[in-house]
Design an enzyme around this catalytic site. Structure first.
Site, PDB file in Angstrom:
ATOM      1  N   ARG A 136       0.860  -1.226   0.130  1.00 58.88           N
ATOM      2  CA  ARG A 136      -0.087   0.185   0.338  1.00 58.88           C
ATOM      3  C   ARG A 136       0.938   1.128  -0.016  1.00 58.88           C
ATOM      4  NH1 ARG A 136      -4.680   0.444   4.371  1.00 58.88           N
ATOM      5  NH2 ARG A 136      -2.759   1.131   5.701  1.00 58.88           N
TER       6      ARG A 136
ATOM      7  N   LYS B 287      -2.847   6.800   1.000  1.00 56.75           N
ATOM      8  CA  LYS B 287      -2.749   7.043   2.128  1.00 56.75           C
ATOM      9  C   LYS B 287      -1.831   8.136   2.473  1.00 56.75           C
ATOM     10  CE  LYS B 287      -2.618   4.855   6.818  1.00 56.75           C
ATOM     11  NZ  LYS B 287      -3.910   5.389   7.375  1.00 56.75           N
TER      12      LYS B 287
ATOM     13  N   GLU C 136     -16.542   5.632   4.830  1.00 60.79           N
ATOM     14  CA  GLU C 136     -15.714   4.951   5.927  1.00 60.79           C
ATOM     15  C   GLU C 136     -15.852   5.766   7.072  1.00 60.79           C
ATOM     16  OE1 GLU C 136     -11.566   4.620   4.773  1.00 60.79           O
ATOM     17  OE2 GLU C 136     -11.675   6.488   3.470  1.00 60.79           O
TER      18      GLU C 136
HETATM   19  N1  PMP Z   1      -9.800   4.245   6.668  1.00 59.74           N
HETATM   20  C1  PMP Z   1      -9.060   5.252   6.926  1.00 59.74           C
HETATM   21  C2  PMP Z   1      -9.364   6.511   6.348  1.00 59.74           C
HETATM   22  C3  PMP Z   1      -7.782   4.920   7.542  1.00 59.74           C
HETATM   23  O1  PMP Z   1      -6.972   5.968   7.970  1.00 59.74           O
HETATM   24  C4  PMP Z   1      -7.311   3.823   8.031  1.00 59.74           C
HETATM   25  C5  PMP Z   1      -6.233   3.348   8.819  1.00 59.74           C
HETATM   26  N2  PMP Z   1      -6.401   4.086   9.941  1.00 59.74           N
HETATM   27  C6  PMP Z   1      -8.454   2.673   7.802  1.00 59.74           C
HETATM   28  C7  PMP Z   1      -9.593   3.182   7.004  1.00 59.74           C
HETATM   29  C8  PMP Z   1      -8.166   1.607   8.047  1.00 59.74           C
HETATM   30  O2  PMP Z   1      -6.921   0.762   7.607  1.00 59.74           O
HETATM   31  P1  PMP Z   1      -6.033  -0.267   8.214  1.00 59.74           P
HETATM   32  O3  PMP Z   1      -6.964  -1.352   8.471  1.00 59.74           O
HETATM   33  O4  PMP Z   1      -4.990  -0.596   6.929  1.00 59.74           O
HETATM   34  O5  PMP Z   1      -5.492   0.392   9.343  1.00 59.74           O
END
Ligand code: PMP
Length: 287
Positions: free
Chosen positions: A50, A149, A182
């Site tokens: 990622r 990200k 989300e």
């Molecule tokens: N959505 C957002 C906006 C995030 O910042 C994150 C991580 N903090 C997630 C979803 C979850 O991702 P992960 O499971 O890779 O931590």
């Protein structure tokens, strides 16, 4: 505390970047938040994939290889005596001019910070989290893909501030079409009639590493799962809602805008998935 910066472990107070770094000036950089369990980096390859995809999407060259960065993360853990905790890995654009031109920036910094992690209290995994639906919408893929990200997290920070104002633990963000995207720092799932639903990547989400593991666990446990657009009404009338993320793992949501979801406690599917997720961690990381 020792911080790894561009090939060196330096003391926290010496871990500095230029005020001309576009990561500071414009939030121009990418990052990962990664868990460490039992001396092992959880889902290391997925986080590296990622990070590199995020970097490519913003035309950012990462000056170290995947293997060098992985090695550096382990070095940083050892230097700080950490067996369990959290790694913040980031790549900055590098120092440039005060203008926006990324070609005027020299090489950026790869930074690795390893620390302990503040977790939600244990009882929250029973009683669930209260969330609100934020007024602020999630940015669309044609603006800056939410799957990237990037270090520019203002969209999420301002949604989270709405949650804090309402004394809620998280904010659910809708996309431009008004569908559930989300949470400010987690992915969203709901359960209805024994099926688990989660918004598809096209809904404008960060594709969480935890989300991917949980989707896989649903398959292994024989729990039907559909990636499909979710309306606010569907969220509010769900039997169970839960969030997934690196810090939160799998956590129940028991109130949306003050209205109870299901029994008001973590539901059976959420509990089953949390248990399976913790088993998955032990299988991957030992302990
Ligand atoms: N959505 C957002 C906006 C995030 O910042 C994150 C991580 N903090 C997630 C979803 C979850 O991702 P992960 O499971 O890779 O931590």
């Amino acid at each position: 505390m020792k911080v790894w910066m561009n090939g060196e472990l330096v003391d926290k107070q010496d871990a500095k970047i230029s005020v001309f770094d576009h990561c500071l000036l414009y939030g121009d950089g990418v990052f990962e938040g990664i868990r460490i369990y039992n001396d092992t980096i959880f889902q290391c390859a997925a986080h590296m994939d990622r990070l590199l995809a995020s970097a490519e999407a913003i035309r950012l060259e990462v000056p170290f290889s995947r293997e060098q960065i992985t090695d550096a993360m382990y070095q940083t853990l050892r230097a700080n005596g950490l067996s369990d905790g959290y790694i913040r890995l980031l790549v900055t654009r590098g120092p440039g001019t005060l203008g926006l031109d990324l070609d005027k920036c020299s090489a950026g910094a790869v930074i690795i910070i390893a620390d302990t992690i503040a977790l939600y209290p244990g009882e929250m995994y029973e009683n669930g989290l209260e969330v609100i639906i934020a007024e602020r919408r999630r940015i669309s893929a044609d603006m800056l893909p939410p799957a990237v990200k990037s270090c520019n997290y203002l969209n999420n920070i301002l949604a989270k501030a709405e949650a804090t104002d309402a004394r809620a633990g998280e904010a659910i963000m809708l996309n431009a079409e008004g569908q559930v995207a989300e949470a400010s720092g987690d992915n969203v799932f709901l359960v209805k009639g024994g099926t688990v639903f989660t918004p598809p990547p096209g809904a404008g989400i960060l594709i969480g590493v935890t989300r991917r593991v949980v989707v896989g666990l649903c398959g292994k446990l024989g729990i039907p799962l559909e990636e499909q657009p979710i309306s606010v009404a569907e969220l509010r009338s769900a039997e169970e809602v839960f969030l997934t993320g690196t810090a939160a793992e799998v956590i129940a949501v028991t109130k949306v805008d003050g209205q109870s979801i299901g029994s008001g406690k973590a539901g059976p599917v959420t509990r089953k998935l949390l248990e399976a997720f913790r088993r998955f961690i032990r299988d991957e990381c030992g302990g």
